[in-house]
Write a protein that holds these residues in place. Sequence first.
Motif, PDB file in Angstrom:
ATOM      1  N   ARG A  69       0.816  -1.208   0.000  1.00 41.44           N
ATOM      2  CA  ARG A  69       0.000   0.000   0.000  1.00 41.44           C
ATOM      3  C   ARG A  69       0.858   1.270   0.000  1.00 41.44           C
ATOM      4  NH1 ARG A  69      -3.246  -3.538  -1.036  1.00 41.44           N
ATOM      5  NH2 ARG A  69      -5.374  -3.665  -0.248  1.00 41.44           N
ATOM      6  N   THR A  70       1.676   1.394  -1.036  1.00 40.93           N
ATOM      7  CA  THR A  70       2.572   2.536  -1.157  1.00 40.93           C
ATOM      8  C   THR A  70       1.790   3.796  -1.511  1.00 40.93           C
ATOM      9  OG1 THR A  70       2.927   2.129  -3.512  1.00 40.93           O
ATOM     10  CG2 THR A  70       4.420   1.014  -1.971  1.00 40.93           C
ATOM     11  N   PRO A  71       2.383   4.990  -1.326  1.00 41.96           N
ATOM     12  CA  PRO A  71       1.704   6.239  -1.717  1.00 41.96           C
ATOM     13  C   PRO A  71       1.273   6.235  -3.181  1.00 41.96           C
ATOM     14  CG  PRO A  71       3.590   6.737  -0.329  1.00 41.96           C
ATOM     15  CD  PRO A  71       3.661   5.264  -0.614  1.00 41.96           C
ATOM     16  N   ARG A  72       2.127   5.665  -4.040  1.00 39.63           N
ATOM     17  CA  ARG A  72       1.764   5.602  -5.457  1.00 39.63           C
ATOM     18  C   ARG A  72       0.516   4.756  -5.658  1.00 39.63           C
ATOM     19  NH1 ARG A  72       5.672   3.283 -10.317  1.00 39.63           N
ATOM     20  NH2 ARG A  72       4.175   3.593 -12.019  1.00 39.63           N
ATOM     21  N   TRP A 103      -2.003   4.343  -3.568  1.00 34.90           N
ATOM     22  CA  TRP A 103      -3.187   5.077  -3.132  1.00 34.90           C
ATOM     23  C   TRP A 103      -3.520   6.209  -4.098  1.00 34.90           C
ATOM     24  CZ3 TRP A 103      -6.278   2.628  -0.342  1.00 34.90           C
ATOM     25  CH2 TRP A 103      -5.841   1.779   0.691  1.00 34.90           C
ATOM     26  N   ARG A 104      -2.496   6.857  -4.677  1.00 38.29           N
ATOM     27  CA  ARG A 104      -2.751   7.921  -5.658  1.00 38.29           C
ATOM     28  C   ARG A 104      -3.508   7.364  -6.859  1.00 38.29           C
ATOM     29  NH1 ARG A 104       2.569   9.580  -4.621  1.00 38.29           N
ATOM     30  NH2 ARG A 104       3.266   8.588  -6.551  1.00 38.29           N
TER      31      ARG A 104
END
Length: 283
Positions: free
Chosen positions: A120-123, A125-126
Amino acid sequence: MAEQPILRAEHLGITFGGLRAVDDFNMTINKGELVGLIGPNGAGKTTVFNLLTGVYKPTDGEFWLDGEKMNGKKTYQVVRAGIARTFQNIRLFKQMTVEENVLVAFNESFSYHMGGAIFRTPRFWREEREMHRKAIDLLRIFKLEGLAQTQAANLPYGAQRKLEIARALATGMKLLLLDEPAAGMNPTETEDLLECINTIRDRFGIAILLIEHDMSLVMNVCQRIQVLDYGRTIASGLPEEIAHNPKVISAYLGSDEDGDDAGETADGGDATAATDGKEEHDA
């Protein structure tokens, strides 16, 4: 220099055993153009769709999508190239929500890797947020955004039809094939569908090829119409030309005459009346 057509089919044909289902089929569709493909039961219309989507391999001829030769490509390769379709019988993921049905079609748009999904990396979620936004925007066109979390199986029939079209649009296609989208709809639902089809063409500028037995819809929405009978093209032209074409009327009514008398139905109508309400049962 003239713009390259989105679809160009030349001398397409297919034989099943001794049956010539489609013979010498030729068609061009330009960007943003909406073309109808009509004909009596068993004329070969759905077979043409199956040829264009890789379900069947043509025995003869070739076809191109935006200049790319498509012969021999598998169905998933055809979808990736830019051809999407709907079916006579609705094929949704019934146990998934409305939004999830659209998100499935966005699959090729996701660029994060499995590791990003696991951790669940920031990328991740984006991109999840972006796909959600796109899905809701697409559903809004069909007035389905308020049903995004509803299970697809619980939608009214007309809404299921619209969701199937929305899912096809989510693939980012260049050519949309609609196989009897108004089948089973009441007049109000059909009118709503007509509005949606016009919105799709105007907003996205995509090419559409439509099979439909509701002649009032065909005559109102299509810019050109091509008519099949026994797998061969018998007429092609503007809606008003097709509506009064003696060969078209003869094909639908089963008349042996192609002369002036075939240009009218028994009640003095034209092809629009003669073909209204016909069901499609192509091979």
